[in-house]
Write an enzyme that holds these catalytic residues in place. Structure first.
Site, PDB file in Angstrom:
ATOM      1  N   MET A 107       0.816  -1.199   0.000  1.00  0.00           N
ATOM      2  CA  MET A 107       0.000   0.000   0.000  1.00  0.00           C
ATOM      3  C   MET A 107       0.850   1.249   0.000  1.00  0.00           C
ATOM      4  O   MET A 107       0.937   1.932   1.003  1.00  0.00           O
ATOM      5  CB  MET A 107      -0.877  -0.029   1.236  1.00  0.00           C
ATOM      6  CG  MET A 107      -1.886  -1.109   1.059  1.00  0.00           C
ATOM      7  SD  MET A 107      -2.557  -1.658   2.582  1.00  0.00           S
ATOM      8  CE  MET A 107      -3.857  -2.719   1.956  1.00  0.00           C
ATOM      9  N   PRO A 108       1.454   1.470  -1.116  1.00  0.00           N
ATOM     10  CA  PRO A 108       2.426   2.575  -1.128  1.00  0.00           C
ATOM     11  C   PRO A 108       1.753   3.937  -1.304  1.00  0.00           C
ATOM     12  O   PRO A 108       0.707   4.066  -1.935  1.00  0.00           O
ATOM     13  CB  PRO A 108       3.289   2.277  -2.357  1.00  0.00           C
ATOM     14  CG  PRO A 108       2.933   0.898  -2.806  1.00  0.00           C
ATOM     15  CD  PRO A 108       1.523   0.667  -2.341  1.00  0.00           C
TER      16      PRO A 108
END
Lengths: 66, 66, 66, 66, 66, 66
Positions: C1-2
């Site tokens: 989940m950048p």
């Protein structure tokens, strides 16, 4: 598509507290901005008190004095 | 004079992967914005999954459910 | 989940350039970290050159001299 | 001594909405972390949709398609 | 109401150095912007050299070469 | 290789003040951390007072009351 970064000093921030803070912030953004929860990312950074400056001194020094 | 901050969850981000991501982002900024590589700084923050909130819950809780 | 934040000075960053940089960074994170594109958020901040300090001076002053 | 940064796309974020989001986040940190309100700073950044990348494209392009 | 974030590579940043940097930055903001010290928060993030990209490579690789 | 981000409310931050703050912070990092000036980047973000929350309210509301 909100992104939220929370910086707090690292003391007593349990897993349960993180769950509650993330739920509260997500609820607020969903309610007031009509955002989808799956578009909301929140990163909590826990900062050592020696790395947080407040009023010109380290938080560790500040807490000793006050 | 770009500065880039990449936040990812901390799992399996090896040194080799960091090298590749930094090379890719630098290349992209050099190519499209004509920046000098030595003016490009990139900081990668690896975040514990307990500190990353997604869709109203901790990523650790989200991954357990899905 | 950048989450990625790109800060660049505000000059000549067209919509097409933003599209390319966002595509490149997303591709890199998908390829090397096996992330889902819909979990990748990228914010580009365009900074006035008077607000970017480099080598001790404003970028506007630095560019005049060099 | 928390600091919070909220990034949202710039559309329809009225003054009243900002007041409510700031009140909600402050309340949450006071309640769960026992912080003093006057130690809590919250910065809201409103981001142009052309500067927010999601799923590999600009939010403006993404919204047109979906 | 300033907030300052300092990112440096993690090597030799002692407690005394942090005290001096925080004092200097606070003094500067008080002097030039007439801010109250108790409204100034400064967070120092110490970054592993493997997580700091410079000129397209990891700082650890860059330092080996130069 | 430091990167510094300064967030202040947008009122009366002239070009001369920015020059002085950038010079002060750069000097401090050069002096205490032995950094090269050309590796130091500083970004100043000027934030509208309606976008800065303090003590649970907008800075504009806070200033009216105090």
């Amino acid at each position: 598509m909100p992104y939220v970064n929370v910086k707090v000093t690292r003391n007593g921030v349990t897993r349960e507290i993180k769950q509650k803070i993330i739920a509260d912030i997500t609820d607020s953004l969903v309610k007031h901005l009509d955002k989808k929860p799956e578009h909301i990312h929140i990163v909590i950074d826990e900062i050592d008190e020696d790395n947080w400056g407040f009023a010109g001194e380290l938080t560790t020094d500040y807490r000793k004095r006050t």
